[in-house]
Scaffold this motif. Sequence first.
Motif, mmCIF file in Angstrom:
data_model
loop_
_atom_site.group_PDB
_atom_site.id
_atom_site.type_symbol
_atom_site.label_atom_id
_atom_site.label_comp_id
_atom_site.label_asym_id
_atom_site.label_seq_id
_atom_site.Cartn_x
_atom_site.Cartn_y
_atom_site.Cartn_z
ATOM 1 N N VAL A 291 -23.332 -10.212 29.511
ATOM 2 C CA VAL A 291 -24.021 -9.543 28.404
ATOM 3 C C VAL A 291 -25.543 -9.705 28.481
ATOM 4 C CG1 VAL A 291 -22.021 -9.861 26.903
ATOM 5 C CG2 VAL A 291 -23.896 -11.522 26.804
ATOM 6 N N ALA A 292 -26.024 -10.547 29.393
ATOM 7 C CA ALA A 292 -27.462 -10.815 29.473
ATOM 8 C C ALA A 292 -28.172 -9.797 30.352
ATOM 9 C CB ALA A 292 -27.699 -12.217 30.011
ATOM 10 N N LYS A 293 -29.416 -9.547 30.034
ATOM 11 C CA LYS A 293 -30.231 -8.635 30.842
ATOM 12 C C LYS A 293 -30.612 -9.285 32.163
ATOM 13 C CE LYS A 293 -34.388 -5.715 30.525
ATOM 14 N NZ LYS A 293 -35.491 -5.289 29.618
ATOM 15 N N TYR A 294 -30.866 -10.611 32.121
ATOM 16 C CA TYR A 294 -31.258 -11.356 33.309
ATOM 17 C C TYR A 294 -30.357 -12.574 33.478
ATOM 18 C CZ TYR A 294 -35.689 -8.870 32.342
ATOM 19 O OH TYR A 294 -36.642 -7.918 32.064
ATOM 20 N N VAL A 295 -30.245 -13.053 34.718
ATOM 21 C CA VAL A 295 -29.571 -14.320 34.997
ATOM 22 C C VAL A 295 -30.524 -15.167 35.826
ATOM 23 C CG1 VAL A 295 -27.609 -15.480 36.061
ATOM 24 C CG2 VAL A 295 -27.279 -13.269 34.935
ATOM 25 N N THR A 296 -30.851 -16.356 35.309
ATOM 26 C CA THR A 296 -31.762 -17.245 36.019
ATOM 27 C C THR A 296 -30.968 -18.288 36.811
ATOM 28 O OG1 THR A 296 -33.667 -18.715 35.761
ATOM 29 C CG2 THR A 296 -32.000 -18.818 34.027
ATOM 30 N N LYS A 297 -31.667 -19.251 37.359
ATOM 31 C CA LYS A 297 -31.018 -20.336 38.097
ATOM 32 C C LYS A 297 -30.354 -21.301 37.121
ATOM 33 C CE LYS A 297 -34.269 -20.228 41.994
ATOM 34 N NZ LYS A 297 -35.280 -21.005 42.761
ATOM 35 N N PRO A 298 -29.488 -22.204 37.611
ATOM 36 C CA PRO A 298 -28.874 -23.201 36.732
ATOM 37 C C PRO A 298 -29.911 -24.125 36.097
ATOM 38 C CG PRO A 298 -27.631 -23.015 38.775
ATOM 39 C CD PRO A 298 -28.905 -22.232 38.974
ATOM 40 N N VAL A 299 -29.512 -24.743 34.999
ATOM 41 C CA VAL A 299 -30.413 -25.605 34.233
ATOM 42 C C VAL A 299 -30.985 -26.725 35.087
ATOM 43 C CG1 VAL A 299 -28.452 -26.982 33.388
ATOM 44 C CG2 VAL A 299 -30.608 -27.031 32.138
ATOM 45 N N ASP A 300 -30.185 -27.282 36.009
ATOM 46 C CA ASP A 300 -30.655 -28.395 36.829
ATOM 47 C C ASP A 300 -31.350 -27.947 38.103
ATOM 48 O OD1 ASP A 300 -28.374 -27.425 37.969
ATOM 49 O OD2 ASP A 300 -27.289 -29.330 37.992
ATOM 50 N N GLU A 301 -31.631 -26.637 38.208
ATOM 51 C CA GLU A 301 -32.411 -26.107 39.332
ATOM 52 C C GLU A 301 -33.649 -25.375 38.814
ATOM 53 O OE1 GLU A 301 -30.014 -23.830 42.091
ATOM 54 O OE2 GLU A 301 -28.318 -25.215 41.884
ATOM 55 N N GLU A 302 -34.261 -25.951 37.788
ATOM 56 C CA GLU A 302 -35.457 -25.386 37.152
ATOM 57 C C GLU A 302 -35.188 -23.994 36.596
ATOM 58 O OE1 GLU A 302 -38.825 -25.756 39.800
ATOM 59 O OE2 GLU A 302 -38.988 -27.898 39.352
ATOM 60 N N GLY A 303 -33.998 -23.842 35.988
ATOM 61 C CA GLY A 303 -33.588 -22.545 35.470
ATOM 62 C C GLY A 303 -34.488 -21.981 34.390
ATOM 63 N N ILE A 304 -35.001 -22.844 33.512
ATOM 64 C CA ILE A 304 -35.893 -22.368 32.443
ATOM 65 C C ILE A 304 -37.191 -21.829 33.032
ATOM 66 C CG2 ILE A 304 -37.306 -23.068 30.468
ATOM 67 C CD1 ILE A 304 -34.392 -22.757 29.742
ATOM 68 N N LEU A 305 -37.817 -22.618 33.880
ATOM 69 C CA LEU A 305 -39.074 -22.195 34.496
ATOM 70 C C LEU A 305 -38.868 -20.908 35.290
ATOM 71 C CD1 LEU A 305 -42.021 -22.597 35.288
ATOM 72 C CD2 LEU A 305 -41.238 -24.111 37.132
ATOM 73 N N HIS A 306 -37.834 -20.862 36.099
ATOM 74 C CA HIS A 306 -37.563 -19.675 36.914
ATOM 75 C C HIS A 306 -37.345 -18.439 36.032
ATOM 76 C CE1 HIS A 306 -36.121 -17.321 40.319
ATOM 77 N NE2 HIS A 306 -35.104 -16.932 39.568
ATOM 78 N N GLY A 307 -36.591 -18.621 34.950
ATOM 79 C CA GLY A 307 -36.311 -17.493 34.063
ATOM 80 C C GLY A 307 -37.557 -16.975 33.370
ATOM 81 N N LEU A 308 -38.415 -17.872 32.949
ATOM 82 C CA LEU A 308 -39.667 -17.455 32.284
ATOM 83 C C LEU A 308 -40.583 -16.726 33.262
ATOM 84 C CD1 LEU A 308 -40.267 -20.640 30.129
ATOM 85 C CD2 LEU A 308 -39.702 -18.360 29.271
ATOM 86 N N GLN A 309 -40.567 -17.164 34.519
ATOM 87 C CA GLN A 309 -41.356 -16.459 35.540
ATOM 88 C C GLN A 309 -40.731 -15.098 35.831
ATOM 89 O OE1 GLN A 309 -41.140 -19.490 38.590
ATOM 90 N NE2 GLN A 309 -43.113 -20.390 38.001
ATOM 91 N N MET A 310 -39.410 -15.037 35.828
ATOM 92 C CA MET A 310 -38.683 -13.792 36.113
ATOM 93 C C MET A 310 -39.025 -12.703 35.094
ATOM 94 S SD MET A 310 -34.543 -13.202 36.073
ATOM 95 C CE MET A 310 -34.318 -14.721 36.982
ATOM 96 N N VAL A 311 -39.132 -13.100 33.816
ATOM 97 C CA VAL A 311 -39.387 -12.096 32.775
ATOM 98 C C VAL A 311 -40.877 -11.880 32.547
ATOM 99 C CG1 VAL A 311 -37.199 -12.582 31.658
ATOM 100 C CG2 VAL A 311 -39.257 -13.784 30.870
#
Length: 260
Positions: free
Chosen positions: A237-257
């Motif tokens: 249901v998500a527009k984007y899928v980032t990396k897992p939480v323990d693979e810097e998922g938050i940082l990666h997701g914020l850079q992705m968007v």
Amino acid sequence: MKEKSVIFFDIDGTLLDHEKKLPSSAKEAVFKLKEKGHEVAIATGRAPFMFEGLRRELEIDTFVSYNGQYVVLQGEVIYANPLKAAALEQLTKAALEREHPIVYMDHEDMRANVPPEHKYITESISELRLDVSPAHDPLYHQGRELYQSLLFCPEGEERFYEETFKDFDFIRWHPFSVDILPSGGSKAKGIEKITERLGFSKGQQYAFGDGLNDIEMLTHIENSVAMGNALESVKAVAKYVTKPVDEEGILHGLQMVGLL
């Protein structure tokens, strides 16, 4: 620079890793967002008293707790949606007959209606790695507003409650435990209370999550991001899928968007 936006983060499996620790990259990312003028908020199924330390660490005073039932904007309670007391009393009686414990929760504390050493309670609550645990008070649900409760039963046995108690929604979060919420309540509705007050358009709203209780939030928010460790139904249901939480998922997701 992007226009000012609001970003909602789930906690478990999103901000916190599987060891219930906050990755340093996630913490740094949150402060970078704030430096850029963005509004950062938490949207969680947890009670407010279950993430006080995290709020202090991240200097966040806006949050949606209890899956949307208790909402705070910049330190002020702006929305509260308690469980229906009479229906909860009836559910309690049915649960006692089936030997299914309940933990009652308001904005300040939680109490179990059986001795909290019960196997189902200890095994599920211990996985949250909290600094607090429920004491025993079978009457805690009487005469106070409760925003969520926990029903403890093996998988599949919640179906009886789903069919019988239409004033509530039931969301499983552990093999032994199910959240009891007001019917129709969700993180998405709690988030609306904040975005309406702050005046953010759909395009200015972002959300990160990984669990079943994040599906409505990620469906509702235009810029939705599922963690790499999220359930497949959540990723769908998500527009984007980032990396897992323990693979810097938050940082990666914020850079992705494009927010960082």
